[in-house]
Design a protein around this motif. Sequence first.
Motif, PDB file in Angstrom:
ATOM      1  N   GLN A 187       0.867  -1.195  -0.003  1.00  0.00           N
ATOM      2  CA  GLN A 187      -0.090  -0.013  -0.081  1.00  0.00           C
ATOM      3  C   GLN A 187       0.915   1.215   0.027  1.00  0.00           C
ATOM      4  O   GLN A 187       0.512   2.080  -0.731  1.00  0.00           O
ATOM      5  CB  GLN A 187      -0.887  -0.015   1.211  1.00  0.00           C
ATOM      6  CG  GLN A 187      -2.136  -0.967   1.235  1.00  0.00           C
ATOM      7  CD  GLN A 187      -3.170  -0.675   0.138  1.00  0.00           C
ATOM      8  OE1 GLN A 187      -3.303   0.412  -0.293  1.00  0.00           O
ATOM      9  NE2 GLN A 187      -3.873  -1.687  -0.171  1.00  0.00           N
ATOM     10  N   THR A 188       1.941   1.050   0.944  1.00  0.00           N
ATOM     11  CA  THR A 188       2.808   2.482   0.896  1.00  0.00           C
ATOM     12  C   THR A 188       3.420   2.652  -0.494  1.00  0.00           C
ATOM     13  O   THR A 188       3.467   3.773  -0.731  1.00  0.00           O
ATOM     14  CB  THR A 188       4.015   2.265   2.007  1.00  0.00           C
ATOM     15  OG1 THR A 188       3.380   2.037   3.197  1.00  0.00           O
ATOM     16  CG2 THR A 188       4.778   3.254   2.041  1.00  0.00           C
ATOM     17  N   GLN A 189       4.069   1.571  -1.181  1.00  0.00           N
ATOM     18  CA  GLN A 189       4.611   1.850  -2.388  1.00  0.00           C
ATOM     19  C   GLN A 189       3.777   2.202  -3.468  1.00  0.00           C
ATOM     20  O   GLN A 189       3.859   3.195  -4.118  1.00  0.00           O
ATOM     21  CB  GLN A 189       5.108   0.644  -2.984  1.00  0.00           C
ATOM     22  CG  GLN A 189       6.252   0.294  -2.423  1.00  0.00           C
ATOM     23  CD  GLN A 189       7.451   1.371  -2.887  1.00  0.00           C
ATOM     24  OE1 GLN A 189       7.897   1.949  -1.841  1.00  0.00           O
ATOM     25  NE2 GLN A 189       7.954   1.147  -4.091  1.00  0.00           N
ATOM     26  N   ARG A 190       2.262   1.866  -3.488  1.00  0.00           N
ATOM     27  CA  ARG A 190       1.108   2.245  -4.309  1.00  0.00           C
ATOM     28  C   ARG A 190       1.161   3.786  -4.306  1.00  0.00           C
ATOM     29  O   ARG A 190       0.928   4.462  -5.249  1.00  0.00           O
ATOM     30  CB  ARG A 190      -0.052   1.698  -3.825  1.00  0.00           C
ATOM     31  CG  ARG A 190      -1.184   1.997  -4.954  1.00  0.00           C
ATOM     32  CD  ARG A 190      -2.530   1.371  -4.599  1.00  0.00           C
ATOM     33  NE  ARG A 190      -3.385   1.230  -5.692  1.00  0.00           N
ATOM     34  CZ  ARG A 190      -4.724   0.855  -5.444  1.00  0.00           C
ATOM     35  NH1 ARG A 190      -5.097   0.158  -4.215  1.00  0.00           N
ATOM     36  NH2 ARG A 190      -5.415   0.790  -6.474  1.00  0.00           N
ATOM     37  N   TYR A 191       1.049   4.387  -3.171  1.00  0.00           N
ATOM     38  CA  TYR A 191       0.955   5.719  -3.040  1.00  0.00           C
ATOM     39  C   TYR A 191       2.245   6.545  -3.285  1.00  0.00           C
ATOM     40  O   TYR A 191       2.027   7.416  -4.028  1.00  0.00           O
ATOM     41  CB  TYR A 191       0.384   6.149  -1.205  1.00  0.00           C
ATOM     42  CG  TYR A 191      -1.150   5.812  -1.137  1.00  0.00           C
ATOM     43  CD1 TYR A 191      -1.965   6.895  -1.249  1.00  0.00           C
ATOM     44  CD2 TYR A 191      -1.422   4.604  -0.990  1.00  0.00           C
ATOM     45  CE1 TYR A 191      -3.134   6.847  -1.300  1.00  0.00           C
ATOM     46  CE2 TYR A 191      -2.669   4.313  -0.703  1.00  0.00           C
ATOM     47  CZ  TYR A 191      -3.701   5.370  -0.905  1.00  0.00           C
ATOM     48  OH  TYR A 191      -4.918   5.157  -0.951  1.00  0.00           O
ATOM     49  N   LEU A 192       3.392   6.077  -2.823  1.00  0.00           N
ATOM     50  CA  LEU A 192       4.360   6.757  -3.254  1.00  0.00           C
ATOM     51  C   LEU A 192       4.865   6.857  -4.807  1.00  0.00           C
ATOM     52  O   LEU A 192       5.199   7.835  -5.217  1.00  0.00           O
ATOM     53  CB  LEU A 192       5.753   6.318  -2.398  1.00  0.00           C
ATOM     54  CG  LEU A 192       5.825   6.183  -0.983  1.00  0.00           C
ATOM     55  CD1 LEU A 192       6.838   5.535  -0.586  1.00  0.00           C
ATOM     56  CD2 LEU A 192       5.784   7.675  -0.661  1.00  0.00           C
ATOM     57  N   LEU A 193       4.334   5.742  -5.407  1.00  0.00           N
ATOM     58  CA  LEU A 193       4.611   5.772  -6.856  1.00  0.00           C
ATOM     59  C   LEU A 193       3.568   6.200  -7.619  1.00  0.00           C
ATOM     60  O   LEU A 193       3.449   6.711  -8.764  1.00  0.00           O
ATOM     61  CB  LEU A 193       4.550   4.067  -7.248  1.00  0.00           C
ATOM     62  CG  LEU A 193       5.946   3.294  -6.907  1.00  0.00           C
ATOM     63  CD1 LEU A 193       5.626   1.749  -7.426  1.00  0.00           C
ATOM     64  CD2 LEU A 193       7.051   4.130  -7.523  1.00  0.00           C
ATOM     65  N   SER A 194       2.567   6.840  -7.005  1.00  0.00           N
ATOM     66  CA  SER A 194       1.431   7.727  -7.606  1.00  0.00           C
ATOM     67  C   SER A 194       1.579   8.933  -7.175  1.00  0.00           C
ATOM     68  O   SER A 194       0.455   9.785  -7.502  1.00  0.00           O
ATOM     69  CB  SER A 194       0.115   6.980  -6.857  1.00  0.00           C
ATOM     70  OG  SER A 194      -0.111   5.538  -7.525  1.00  0.00           O
ATOM     71  N   GLY A 195       2.651   9.544  -7.022  1.00  0.00           N
ATOM     72  CA  GLY A 195       2.747  10.960  -6.528  1.00  0.00           C
ATOM     73  C   GLY A 195       2.925  11.514  -5.510  1.00  0.00           C
ATOM     74  O   GLY A 195       2.960  12.690  -5.212  1.00  0.00           O
ATOM     75  N   TRP A 196       2.670  10.655  -4.399  1.00  0.00           N
ATOM     76  CA  TRP A 196       2.561  11.401  -2.727  1.00  0.00           C
ATOM     77  C   TRP A 196       4.052  11.214  -2.239  1.00  0.00           C
ATOM     78  O   TRP A 196       4.747  10.516  -2.555  1.00  0.00           O
ATOM     79  CB  TRP A 196       1.589  10.360  -1.894  1.00  0.00           C
ATOM     80  CG  TRP A 196       0.083  10.306  -2.192  1.00  0.00           C
ATOM     81  CD1 TRP A 196      -0.559   9.866  -3.375  1.00  0.00           C
ATOM     82  CD2 TRP A 196      -0.649  11.382  -1.877  1.00  0.00           C
ATOM     83  NE1 TRP A 196      -1.723  10.232  -3.337  1.00  0.00           N
ATOM     84  CE2 TRP A 196      -2.027  11.486  -2.714  1.00  0.00           C
ATOM     85  CE3 TRP A 196      -0.599  12.679  -0.972  1.00  0.00           C
ATOM     86  CZ2 TRP A 196      -3.121  11.974  -2.265  1.00  0.00           C
ATOM     87  CZ3 TRP A 196      -1.767  13.376  -0.574  1.00  0.00           C
ATOM     88  CH2 TRP A 196      -2.893  13.054  -1.402  1.00  0.00           C
ATOM     89  N   GLU A 197       4.040  12.298  -1.688  1.00  0.00           N
ATOM     90  CA  GLU A 197       5.485  12.597  -1.138  1.00  0.00           C
ATOM     91  C   GLU A 197       5.662  11.744  -0.023  1.00  0.00           C
ATOM     92  O   GLU A 197       7.196  11.368   0.201  1.00  0.00           O
ATOM     93  CB  GLU A 197       5.665  14.143  -0.750  1.00  0.00           C
ATOM     94  CG  GLU A 197       5.786  15.122  -1.885  1.00  0.00           C
ATOM     95  CD  GLU A 197       5.633  16.627  -1.460  1.00  0.00           C
ATOM     96  OE1 GLU A 197       5.980  16.875  -0.256  1.00  0.00           O
ATOM     97  OE2 GLU A 197       5.454  17.408  -2.334  1.00  0.00           O
TER      98      GLU A 197
END
Length: 109
Positions: free
Chosen positions: A84-94
């Motif tokens: 889940q963390t990787q999903r958000y980071l790879l989706s543009g979240w800092e």
Amino acid sequence: ALGACGLRFDRPTMLLSECVLIYMQPDEGTRVIEWAARSFARAAFVTYEQVHPNDPFGQMMVQNIRARGCPLLALEQYPDCPAQTQRYLLSGWEACESTTMRELDARRE
């Protein structure tokens, strides 16, 4: 369209997604996450999703939800907090922090 309804993309915003993205096709849910990351000047995305489909509780949960005709379409691709963390980071979240409810409850003690 959202701006016409009064949504202010320049204001601090909290987005809440409770058991939503996990029911979507993974690429569709990821597009929602990407849209939010690029659309809001300052935002937090709070997500509550099912995880850990392979432990005993998770197996029963998946079986029960599937029996009701509501498969968890993104669970295989995003089965745990690191995914889940990787999903958000790879989706543009800092930044992104993920935890289970069990871990969150243990922090209180």
